[in-house]
Write a protein that holds these residues in place. Sequence first.
Motif, PDB file in Angstrom:
ATOM      1  N   SER A1228     -45.553  14.431  25.727  1.00  0.00           N
ATOM      2  CA  SER A1228     -44.288  14.419  26.524  1.00  0.00           C
ATOM      3  C   SER A1228     -43.554  15.500  26.457  1.00  0.00           C
ATOM      4  O   SER A1228     -42.255  15.646  27.079  1.00  0.00           O
ATOM      5  N   PRO A1230     -41.671  19.149  27.374  1.00  0.00           N
ATOM      6  CA  PRO A1230     -41.485  19.812  28.737  1.00  0.00           C
ATOM      7  C   PRO A1230     -42.542  20.703  29.035  1.00  0.00           C
ATOM      8  O   PRO A1230     -42.769  20.987  30.200  1.00  0.00           O
ATOM      9  N   ARG A1233     -45.347  20.038  31.458  1.00  0.00           N
ATOM     10  CA  ARG A1233     -44.801  20.056  33.003  1.00  0.00           C
ATOM     11  C   ARG A1233     -45.230  21.465  33.460  1.00  0.00           C
ATOM     12  O   ARG A1233     -45.837  21.622  34.557  1.00  0.00           O
ATOM     13  N   THR A1266     -44.287  13.234  31.668  1.00  0.00           N
ATOM     14  CA  THR A1266     -44.465  14.356  32.624  1.00  0.00           C
ATOM     15  C   THR A1266     -45.140  14.245  33.676  1.00  0.00           C
ATOM     16  O   THR A1266     -45.054  15.109  34.642  1.00  0.00           O
TER      17      THR A1266
END
Length: 1353
Positions: A1228, A1230, A1233, A1266
């Motif tokens: 999860s 960032p 992403r 994400t």
Amino acid sequence: MMADAELLYDKTHYRHDQRWAVRLGSDRLGSARLGPVLCVACVIEILEDSEVSVRERERERERTGQLPHKTAVLRKRHALCCLRRVTEHFPSVTAQLLLQDQRVCLHFTGTLLGMLHTVEDTATLEQAIQVLLQLVLELKNDEFLQYLLKENERQLCSQASLRSCLPSFILLGRLLDTVPTVAEMLSEMLVAHHGSLLEHVCEDKWSLLERVCAGLLFPDEALKGAVVYVLCRLWSCPPAVARLPPPLTHRLCRLLLSTLSHGHSAQLLLNCLGEGGGELGFLRQLLRCSEAVSVLMSPELCAESDHDCSTELTLPGCSLPLALKKLLLSGDESLQMASSQCMVAILQHSPSQYGTQLIQADIPEFLFERVCCASEMLLCSVYSCLLLLTQETLFFTKCHAVYGLESLVRSVKEALRRSNQEVQRQGLQLLTEVLHRQPVGIQLFSSASGFREVAEAVQLGLSIPCLQVATQAACAASALLRLNHLSSPVQYRALQGVLEAAMDRCKDLPLVTAGAQRRAVSEAEPSSQASRGGRFLLQALVTLHTACRLAAQCASEPGLQDNAFTAPDRPGEESLASFSLGLLHICDSVCIPTVTKLCERGLSPAVLQVFYAILSCQYTLTPSMMPQFSTKLASSCFYRLTLELKSAFCAGESVLVDTVWNPLLNATCSEFLQRMSLCLLDTLDTCVCVCVCVSADLADVCSVLRAGVPGLSARLSEWPALLGEEPTPGQGGLRATQYSLITLLCLSHQHHDRLVPGPALFQAVVSLLCSVQEQGDRPPTGVLRAALYLLAVSQDRSPHLDRAPVHRVCQALSVSPIVSLFSPHPAVLHFLFLYPELSDRFGLPFLECWLARLPEPATRTGPPKAEPDPTETKPPRQPEPQQQQQQHGPRVTALLSVLDSSPTAVLTVLGVLCTGEAQLAHNALLVLRAYLQGHDRCNPVTSDLLRPQLLQILQRFAIEKETQSLGALSALPLVLQLLCVVQSSGSAEREMDDTDFRLLYHVANLAVRLKPSHSEALQPALNYLYCSLALSPEPCANRAVSMLLCNTALMLLLQAVLELPPAARPCPLAPLSSHPPAPLCSPSTQLCCAWLLLASLLKLQRRHSAQVHRSISLSLDKPLHLLSFRKQQTDNLLLASCLRLLHTLLDQDLRSPLLSPPPSPSAQRVLGRTEAALLPLGSHRGRRLLTALHGLLLQRQELLLGAAVSCLASLLGFLHRKSPPTALHTVSQPWTRFLLYTLQSPGDDSLLHPALLTLLTLLVRYGSRTVVWEPDLAQVLQAAERRDVRELGEGTARALTVLLVQLQSSGAHQPPSVKERQAAQSLQERLQSRPLPETQHWSLLHGTEPRDPRGLR
């Protein structure tokens, strides 16, 4: 007086009978008034009246102011003029009046003749002569003509003064022009007077002959001109001249020579010589007779005197050459032209007899002064005269050619700029004779500029559209190409320009048939344009051949090879080498295409002889260029062309053309075939020529060709029968001819020119070899090599031989050393390994020679290509033959095709690998490796063939351990590499037999005897162990891993290799170098192999719970350090191997009986719950590994993408098992992403990459926030829907199926709409219905196993 409008004499007309008068009709206006009256009697009385009355005398004086006698002359002239007009307009009237009484007619004629001597007025005399001529034409009476001639002769002979005889001679000349029979009558009169000359010498009466001779000696040149004109017209009648006796002709010759020598008036000289373009003069008429020419040119003529002639004959200077020379100096072009034409007439009788006199009189000097004139007629005459004078050697020894060459060249150039083709041709012909006949000892060109001027003139002549002129210019070019004509410095560029102009002209020649070509050679003046083109072609080829011979002569003169005055910036333009190259270029670009094009229409033997002589000369001029030149000729079917022409023209009566034996053409063609064949045999490039000859073999073949080719005149269709003939005791030359046939057939076939069909050729060569073996002959090695090649290339279209012919062929080939029969052609290897007897005797030596000639490097070099998708299960496509040739080279590809067709050849190459020298063994390994990699992995034939042989070799290595160390066995690394290739090319479905386990055992035992420093042998050994474990099926894997784990020495060796530090960039997996003495691999390569082997051992030990006898200590810091602090020179294969090991360790939670990890520093301090759960990895190591994996994924390299995603999956699984919150926290972040955004490049290929699909599956599986449906998952499904599932790769289809299944089981990432859920379900069904691949591939690097793509891992 006479009436103005009528021919009436008023004073006497009343006394005349009316029958002598006639009215002439109406006037010209056509009125009714009657015409004038003509009275013949009045005309006669007017002409005879010599008295005038006093009254008329005074009346005439008062009226005209003239004297009476002048008035009478005018009256007579007027009467004659009127009579002439009447006779012209009414020709029959006068004749009818005069024919009424012959006495009146004769009286009237006598009156007119009398006026010629009594009247001095020129106009009146002219009117009288014209009237006499008209009467002769109108009366047409022989008696009247004879009377006229006799009366004229009487008056001539009765005149006391010769000056008064001029009108009579003029009348006589006009009669000769008007009436042809007058010449014969006059000749009879001269002959009669000549015969009675001595009888009348004392009489007062003169004869006609004396008057003629006296007239030629009279000072009045007008009289001389009239007399000469009479003689000229007389001599224009051959029957009349034939009646004249020779003494009379001789006398007239002497008189004419005197007249010509002392004459000055133009009319007299023209009457003597004749006008240049018109009628012939008296001298020209005489010069047609050889006897007259002999008299005129006699040296004693000046000293002779005749008692009947004047003393002028004895005056000095009466020489015809001097007289003609004087006329050349005159300013009148007509006289100059006539003089030169007289010289031509003289020289045409005998140039050798009269040329010397003219040359001694310096005539050529004055002729050369006239060659720059503007008159084309005069120029043509001068050219003709000089051309005849050049046939005399004295012309050149007196340096007339040197003196006049400059003027001649200027004249020829000027003539070539005009349009008169005859003048152009004669000028070039004269230049040709001067160049051709110039003696060797007399230098013609004193400077280079003079030579260039001649070359420019010749080049200008070659550009003339008229082919006859161009042909003559080509003759001049051939004459110019002489060694004694070369100037200093030699003008090679000028010579080359002339040759280029001559040969370029041949490009536009009209096509000529064979018959026209033969006529062009035999006839002096061809009539058709094609015939003239044939003559020009022949002369142009002669010029080129002359240039080649000149270059060969210059090569023997050191001073002519390089000009001493050449500019420094252009050292090669004026050299013999550049000139020779220019000749080769002309021959290649113009001569050969032109002649071969014309050969389609037929050529004469003369053209062919010169053509092949030119080709033969090239081998002497530019020997360094001859290999390429010969190859080009042979590839252009010149063997076929030459042999067909040779059989057509040199075989006696031919069915093609009606010719007879041409020995010169036969010798020229034979010489060309020998030169071309020997050049091809002697070439150093074995890729071009199959026959690799040593000097002794080449000498033998040269002798064979020299003895057999000249006698070879059979047609190509007769060659098989000729090869099958057995020589009788009297046929000693048959074997030489047969050997020559074999050599020519070999060379032509090698250059793609099959002279004989394959089946017929095969049987003929077999018959020849059997005959040679039966009779015990020993052919030269080159002939046997060629015969073996011909058998090989013709075998594919012929039936296989029985055992007996094969045995004879083997015995025939065995008379020469085996190595000397080697030919680097694949068909030879195919042929040898087609028959066991031939392969047993020649197979191994031929393969050794082939391997020794492999290029360096033997395999394709260059940067490695991008690795394929590691998860793909589709087997590699077999390479096409063209791709194989580009990858391995033509020779390796050819050898691979032999190995494909013959298992015996494979074993033979394996024997070379074990027993051959280092370089041969290395090349054998490269070939075998390429052979195995290019075959199907599931092919059991190759594996079953090689594995027992390799086992025997390993057993021999194991026995040799007591005599020498394994490090000294240079063949061991090569055998181990080959064993790796055999094992990696196998199939995972094949069960391991006893041979496989014995190989595994021996390789492991040999490996433990090696030190870590023996990387060239240790690396392939570890490779083989790893491949054996990775490819072993489930029933056999337990035994294989147990065999290796129980070998404690192997574990110690593995531990030592694992402790080696990573060095520079290692070589690829199972590397092959083209330089065997150098180390094959670096320590990093060994570390790569050790990590892969350890990963396989860990995996199989856990799967089969195998017993471990000795553990291996491994620290995680070393691979983590390599991944975290990798450098640019770190190889991707080492990184992938490291990831493979970590992937296996993480799947086993970093715990295995085979591993004994070193104590961790964190064990001495209190750990948190999460930290303790992640041992022995720990959170710090986990973050380092995760960061390293992200970096590898961002590099987007195919080899590392799959390995990094697999390792990431194992890491997330380890974290999920040990600490689920940590795993959720990890997916999860960032940066996840950002990683997705980076990998999702535009395009379906990026969206459907297996690595991206696997990453999405992991994130969805572990609940990453994400990943959202839009745009991450939706665009992937849309890209998949746009593609046909059958076009997807196996790895892509498997990863996409797993992703769809994972989406169904995930609640947070379900498709938001029913339509999208249905589309995902439809895509999953299509993927599940997709047919499975026929064969599945094991990924040796990543350890992936073939599974059903419909299921989950």
